[in-house]
Motif scaffolding. Structure first.
Motif, PDB file in Angstrom:
ATOM      1  N   HIS A  63      45.470  23.197  38.938  1.00 35.56           N
ATOM      2  CA  HIS A  63      46.733  23.889  39.186  1.00 35.56           C
ATOM      3  C   HIS A  63      46.390  25.364  39.378  1.00 35.56           C
ATOM      4  N   GLN A  64      47.013  25.999  40.349  1.00 37.89           N
ATOM      5  CA  GLN A  64      46.752  27.416  40.628  1.00 37.89           C
ATOM      6  C   GLN A  64      48.071  28.152  40.717  1.00 37.89           C
ATOM      7  N   GLU A  65      48.077  29.391  40.221  1.00 40.24           N
ATOM      8  CA  GLU A  65      49.247  30.244  40.349  1.00 40.24           C
ATOM      9  C   GLU A  65      48.788  31.692  40.297  1.00 40.24           C
ATOM     10  N   PRO A  66      49.567  32.596  40.859  1.00 40.11           N
ATOM     11  CA  PRO A  66      49.181  34.012  40.803  1.00 40.11           C
ATOM     12  C   PRO A  66      49.006  34.464  39.351  1.00 40.11           C
ATOM     13  N   ALA A  67      47.889  35.133  39.076  1.00 41.05           N
ATOM     14  CA  ALA A  67      47.608  35.576  37.713  1.00 41.05           C
ATOM     15  C   ALA A  67      48.428  36.811  37.351  1.00 41.05           C
ATOM     16  N   LYS A 106      45.937  38.775  45.123  1.00 44.54           N
ATOM     17  CA  LYS A 106      44.576  38.294  45.354  1.00 44.54           C
ATOM     18  C   LYS A 106      43.984  37.545  44.160  1.00 44.54           C
ATOM     19  N   MET A 107      44.534  37.708  42.962  1.00 46.61           N
ATOM     20  CA  MET A 107      43.987  37.113  41.747  1.00 46.61           C
ATOM     21  C   MET A 107      44.840  35.904  41.349  1.00 46.61           C
ATOM     22  N   PHE A 108      44.169  34.755  41.156  1.00 44.92           N
ATOM     23  CA  PHE A 108      44.870  33.524  40.800  1.00 44.92           C
ATOM     24  C   PHE A 108      44.325  32.950  39.503  1.00 44.92           C
ATOM     25  N   LEU A 109      45.228  32.410  38.693  1.00 46.69           N
ATOM     26  CA  LEU A 109      44.887  31.696  37.474  1.00 46.69           C
ATOM     27  C   LEU A 109      44.687  30.231  37.839  1.00 46.69           C
ATOM     28  N   LEU A 110      43.587  29.650  37.398  1.00 40.80           N
ATOM     29  CA  LEU A 110      43.289  28.241  37.625  1.00 40.80           C
ATOM     30  C   LEU A 110      43.289  27.541  36.272  1.00 40.80           C
ATOM     31  N   TYR A 143      40.086  22.850  31.661  1.00 38.63           N
ATOM     32  CA  TYR A 143      39.540  23.806  32.621  1.00 38.63           C
ATOM     33  C   TYR A 143      40.458  25.018  32.722  1.00 38.63           C
ATOM     34  N   VAL A 144      39.866  26.222  32.733  1.00 46.94           N
ATOM     35  CA  VAL A 144      40.626  27.454  32.952  1.00 46.94           C
ATOM     36  C   VAL A 144      39.713  28.423  33.701  1.00 46.94           C
ATOM     37  N   GLY A 145      40.301  29.214  34.599  1.00 41.95           N
ATOM     38  CA  GLY A 145      39.491  30.158  35.363  1.00 41.95           C
ATOM     39  C   GLY A 145      40.325  31.195  36.076  1.00 41.95           C
ATOM     40  N   LEU A 146      39.632  32.158  36.678  1.00 42.71           N
ATOM     41  CA  LEU A 146      40.234  33.181  37.519  1.00 42.71           C
ATOM     42  C   LEU A 146      39.558  33.156  38.881  1.00 42.71           C
TER      43      LEU A 146
END
Length: 173
Positions: free
Chosen positions: A68-72, A79-83, A123-126
């Motif tokens: 799942h992705q959304e703007p961080a 340009k930065m997304f939270l995964l 899972y978590v990421g930027l």
């Protein structure tokens, strides 16, 4: 190294006009305790799947993650997304570490023993998306819980950093 540079140059030349925020597919080269490759497919709702393979001196792991992705920081940058996501994996390990929390002064003890272990992943990421070139920079953390390993189960934390080449499915123009 020359082959990798040539591969990246060919992808840049062939990807004129793509905007990173519009991508449907990504191929990522990542580094952690070893090297890895992953392929991500996402839809227009910023949801999809990532299939990855990581190899190091002591571990080989293949995993599938529901992404799942959304703007961080939507008010600051597009340009930065939270995964984030969840999934499963199968791993082959050639050693593992034991640590007894009741005797913390003893430290870790490495045990050399080959085994396979399936498990569940969190899972978590930027992800930083470039607007004019078809590449993203990704840092993430895969936390997983493994079954059927020596000692019955184990918890692993696998941080990675990678460079992803992104491209849009021609059918979705």
């Amino acid at each position: 190294m020359i082959r990798l540079s040539a591969f990246i140059l060919i992808m840049l030349i062939g990807a004129t006009g793509i905007r990173a925020q519009d991508y449907n597919h990504a191929f990522k080269v990542q580094t952690s305790f070893g090297c890895g490759l992953s392929y991500k497919m996402i839809d227009s709702n910023e949801k999809g799947f990532e299939v990855s393979f990581i190899r190091s001196e002591r571990m080989t792991q293949a995993s599938v993650i529901r992404i799942h992705q959304e703007p961080a920081f939507p008010r600051v940058s597009d340009k930065m997304f939270l995964l984030y996501g969840y999934g499963t994996h199968i791993a082959h390990r050639s050693s593992y570490f034991l640590w007894n929390p009741f005797t913390p002064g003893d430290g870790y003890k490495e045990i050399s023993h080959d085994f396979f272990a399936p498990g569940f992943d969190g899972y978590v990421g930027l992800e930083y998306r470039f607007l004019k070139i078809p590449f993203n920079i990704v840092v993430d953390l895969n936390c997983n819980f493994e079954f059927f390993r020596p000692g019955y189960f184990g918890i692993n934390f696998i941080p990675t950093a990678g460079l992803a080449y992104v491209f849009k499915d021609k059918r979705n123009h």
